[in-house]
Design a protein around this motif. Structure first.
Motif, PDB file in Angstrom:
ATOM      1  N   LEU A 256     -29.411 111.053-123.364  1.00 23.54           N
ATOM      2  CA  LEU A 256     -27.965 111.128-123.573  1.00 23.54           C
ATOM      3  C   LEU A 256     -27.232 110.148-122.670  1.00 23.54           C
ATOM      4  CD1 LEU A 256     -27.538 114.996-123.907  1.00 23.54           C
ATOM      5  CD2 LEU A 256     -27.242 113.291-125.729  1.00 23.54           C
ATOM      6  N   VAL A 257     -27.633 110.076-121.400  1.00 25.21           N
ATOM      7  CA  VAL A 257     -27.000 109.139-120.465  1.00 25.21           C
ATOM      8  C   VAL A 257     -27.192 107.704-120.944  1.00 25.21           C
ATOM      9  CG1 VAL A 257     -27.106 108.210-118.105  1.00 25.21           C
ATOM     10  CG2 VAL A 257     -27.106 110.679-118.479  1.00 25.21           C
ATOM     11  N   PHE A 258     -28.399 107.371-121.405  1.00 25.53           N
ATOM     12  CA  PHE A 258     -28.650 106.026-121.933  1.00 25.53           C
ATOM     13  C   PHE A 258     -27.771 105.750-123.155  1.00 25.53           C
ATOM     14  CE2 PHE A 258     -30.797 103.286-125.010  1.00 25.53           C
ATOM     15  CZ  PHE A 258     -30.932 102.136-124.255  1.00 25.53           C
ATOM     16  N   GLN A 259     -27.706 106.703-124.063  1.00 22.40           N
ATOM     17  CA  GLN A 259     -26.888 106.519-125.265  1.00 22.40           C
ATOM     18  C   GLN A 259     -25.411 106.329-124.914  1.00 22.40           C
ATOM     19  OE1 GLN A 259     -27.715 106.283-128.585  1.00 22.40           O
ATOM     20  NE2 GLN A 259     -29.822 106.173-127.898  1.00 22.40           N
ATOM     21  N   ILE A 260     -24.960 107.036-123.900  1.00 21.56           N
ATOM     22  CA  ILE A 260     -23.560 106.922-123.480  1.00 21.56           C
ATOM     23  C   ILE A 260     -23.314 105.588-122.784  1.00 21.56           C
ATOM     24  CG2 ILE A 260     -21.826 107.854-121.880  1.00 21.56           C
ATOM     25  CD1 ILE A 260     -23.192 110.646-122.444  1.00 21.56           C
ATOM     26  N   ALA A 261     -24.145 105.273-121.799  1.00 23.55           N
ATOM     27  CA  ALA A 261     -23.895 104.109-120.956  1.00 23.55           C
ATOM     28  C   ALA A 261     -24.272 102.787-121.604  1.00 23.55           C
ATOM     29  CB  ALA A 261     -24.655 104.258-119.625  1.00 23.55           C
ATOM     30  N   ARG A 262     -25.217 102.790-122.506  1.00 25.22           N
ATOM     31  CA  ARG A 262     -25.676 101.518-123.088  1.00 25.22           C
ATOM     32  C   ARG A 262     -25.304 101.356-124.554  1.00 25.22           C
ATOM     33  NH1 ARG A 262     -26.215  98.903-118.546  1.00 25.22           N
ATOM     34  NH2 ARG A 262     -27.352 100.180-117.087  1.00 25.22           N
ATOM     35  N   ARG A 263     -25.177 102.452-125.273  1.00 27.04           N
ATOM     36  CA  ARG A 263     -24.878 102.373-126.705  1.00 27.04           C
ATOM     37  C   ARG A 263     -23.467 102.829-127.054  1.00 27.04           C
ATOM     38  NH1 ARG A 263     -28.685  99.139-128.472  1.00 27.04           N
ATOM     39  NH2 ARG A 263     -30.766  99.913-128.135  1.00 27.04           N
ATOM     40  N   ARG A 264     -22.725 103.278-126.034  1.00 24.22           N
ATOM     41  CA  ARG A 264     -21.345 103.734-126.226  1.00 24.22           C
ATOM     42  C   ARG A 264     -21.246 104.868-127.245  1.00 24.22           C
ATOM     43  NH1 ARG A 264     -17.807  98.369-126.837  1.00 24.22           N
ATOM     44  NH2 ARG A 264     -19.731  97.258-127.100  1.00 24.22           N
ATOM     45  N   SER A 265     -22.171 105.787-127.199  1.00 24.59           N
ATOM     46  CA  SER A 265     -22.220 106.868-128.174  1.00 24.59           C
ATOM     47  C   SER A 265     -21.250 107.987-127.802  1.00 24.59           C
ATOM     48  CB  SER A 265     -23.637 107.429-128.269  1.00 24.59           C
ATOM     49  OG  SER A 265     -23.650 108.592-129.056  1.00 24.59           O
ATOM     50  N   SER A 266     -20.197 108.122-128.588  1.00 26.54           N
ATOM     51  CA  SER A 266     -19.233 109.220-128.380  1.00 26.54           C
ATOM     52  C   SER A 266     -19.885 110.566-128.671  1.00 26.54           C
ATOM     53  CB  SER A 266     -18.012 109.031-129.262  1.00 26.54           C
ATOM     54  OG  SER A 266     -17.264 107.927-128.816  1.00 26.54           O
ATOM     55  N   ALA A 267     -20.750 110.612-129.662  1.00 28.70           N
ATOM     56  CA  ALA A 267     -21.439 111.869-129.984  1.00 28.70           C
ATOM     57  C   ALA A 267     -22.278 112.333-128.794  1.00 28.70           C
ATOM     58  CB  ALA A 267     -22.310 111.699-131.226  1.00 28.70           C
ATOM     59  N   SER A 268     -23.022 111.419-128.182  1.00 26.87           N
ATOM     60  CA  SER A 268     -23.834 111.770-127.015  1.00 26.87           C
ATOM     61  C   SER A 268     -22.950 112.206-125.848  1.00 26.87           C
ATOM     62  CB  SER A 268     -24.707 110.591-126.587  1.00 26.87           C
ATOM     63  OG  SER A 268     -25.670 110.322-127.572  1.00 26.87           O
ATOM     64  N   LYS A 269     -21.797 111.565-125.718  1.00 25.25           N
ATOM     65  CA  LYS A 269     -20.856 111.943-124.658  1.00 25.25           C
ATOM     66  C   LYS A 269     -20.458 113.405-124.813  1.00 25.25           C
ATOM     67  CE  LYS A 269     -16.440 110.843-124.982  1.00 25.25           C
ATOM     68  NZ  LYS A 269     -15.142 110.145-124.938  1.00 25.25           N
ATOM     69  N   TRP A 270     -20.074 113.802-126.018  1.00 31.18           N
ATOM     70  CA  TRP A 270     -19.624 115.176-126.236  1.00 31.18           C
ATOM     71  C   TRP A 270     -20.773 116.170-126.165  1.00 31.18           C
ATOM     72  CZ3 TRP A 270     -15.062 116.124-124.947  1.00 31.18           C
ATOM     73  CH2 TRP A 270     -14.067 115.163-125.103  1.00 31.18           C
ATOM     74  N   ILE A 271     -21.958 115.784-126.595  1.00 29.31           N
ATOM     75  CA  ILE A 271     -23.127 116.668-126.467  1.00 29.31           C
ATOM     76  C   ILE A 271     -23.408 116.928-124.990  1.00 29.31           C
ATOM     77  CG2 ILE A 271     -25.636 116.807-126.784  1.00 29.31           C
ATOM     78  CD1 ILE A 271     -25.190 115.300-129.471  1.00 29.31           C
ATOM     79  N   LEU A 272     -23.367 115.880-124.172  1.00 28.39           N
ATOM     80  CA  LEU A 272     -23.623 116.047-122.738  1.00 28.39           C
ATOM     81  C   LEU A 272     -22.537 116.907-122.087  1.00 28.39           C
ATOM     82  CD1 LEU A 272     -25.449 115.377-120.352  1.00 28.39           C
ATOM     83  CD2 LEU A 272     -24.037 113.350-119.952  1.00 28.39           C
ATOM     84  N   ILE A 273     -21.298 116.719-122.481  1.00 24.90           N
ATOM     85  CA  ILE A 273     -20.211 117.526-121.921  1.00 24.90           C
ATOM     86  C   ILE A 273     -20.401 119.005-122.281  1.00 24.90           C
ATOM     87  CG2 ILE A 273     -17.730 117.998-122.131  1.00 24.90           C
ATOM     88  CD1 ILE A 273     -17.324 114.922-122.193  1.00 24.90           C
ATOM     89  N   VAL A 274     -20.738 119.282-123.541  1.00 24.11           N
ATOM     90  CA  VAL A 274     -20.937 120.674-123.968  1.00 24.11           C
ATOM     91  C   VAL A 274     -22.151 121.295-123.268  1.00 24.11           C
ATOM     92  CG1 VAL A 274     -21.569 122.132-125.941  1.00 24.11           C
ATOM     93  CG2 VAL A 274     -19.754 120.429-126.172  1.00 24.11           C
ATOM     94  N   LEU A 275     -23.261 120.571-123.213  1.00 19.21           N
ATOM     95  CA  LEU A 275     -24.451 121.105-122.536  1.00 19.21           C
ATOM     96  C   LEU A 275     -24.180 121.353-121.059  1.00 19.21           C
ATOM     97  CD1 LEU A 275     -27.357 119.028-124.146  1.00 19.21           C
ATOM     98  CD2 LEU A 275     -26.753 121.427-124.563  1.00 19.21           C
ATOM     99  N   SER A 276     -23.432 120.468-120.434  1.00 18.72           N
ATOM    100  CA  SER A 276     -23.097 120.648-119.021  1.00 18.72           C
ATOM    101  C   SER A 276     -22.191 121.852-118.819  1.00 18.72           C
ATOM    102  CB  SER A 276     -22.425 119.380-118.474  1.00 18.72           C
ATOM    103  OG  SER A 276     -23.316 118.296-118.523  1.00 18.72           O
ATOM    104  N   ALA A 277     -21.255 122.054-119.737  1.00 19.02           N
ATOM    105  CA  ALA A 277     -20.367 123.224-119.642  1.00 19.02           C
ATOM    106  C   ALA A 277     -21.180 124.516-119.770  1.00 19.02           C
ATOM    107  CB  ALA A 277     -19.291 123.158-120.713  1.00 19.02           C
TER     108      ALA A 277
END
Length: 143
Positions: free
Chosen positions: A71-92
């Motif tokens: 997820l971090v790779f997808q966010i930081a390198r691929r600019r994936s908004s979906a991965s961003k929100w998945i990581l936020i929800v899982l972290s919550a």
């Protein structure tokens, strides 16, 4: 005439530079993962040894690490908004045990301090994903 490798990777255009907020997000997430490994190792040795198979524990730890790293790779390198929100929800979802930990033992022991420090790094990194520079960077993604 030579063609740069990055030109081939991004369709011939130039990629905008990764904003500082995204680079810092990535570093904080990696630091949180390392602290998480230390916390998990300490928790296994003090609480779970003999209750859970070490192989099962390692498989679970590697799986969680792999998912977060992807997820971090997808966010930081691929600019994936979906991965961003998945990581936020899982972290919550993962925050809930911290409150129980605080109620039960406070912050006086080593495991609690490690867990809270890891949580603080994760929350700080996630906050970086909603900064103005990060939002602009995600919006500039070309599909």
């Amino acid at each position: 005439m030579s063609v740069a490798v990055t030109d081939l990777m991004d369709g011939g255009g130039t990629r905008p530079p990764i904003p500082y907020s995204i680079r810092l997000f990535e570093r904080l997430q990696i630091s949180a993962m390392l602290i998480g490994w230390a916390d998990a190792t300490f928790a296994y040795r003090t609480l779970l040894h003999g209750r859970i198979s070490p192989i099962l524990f390692l498989i679970a730890l590697l799986t969680i690490t792999g998912v977060v790293a992807m997820l971090v790779f997808q966010i930081a390198r691929r600019r994936s908004s979906a991965s961003k929100w998945i990581l936020i929800v899982l972290s919550a979802i993962a925050v809930a045990p911290w409150f129980e930990l605080l109620k039960r033992s406070g912050v006086g022991d080593f495991a609690s301090m490690l867990a809270l420090f890891q949580g603080a790094l994760q929350i700080a990194s996630l906050a970086l994903l909603v900064t103005e520079s990060a939002r602009g960077w995600f919006e500039s993604r070309l599909d």
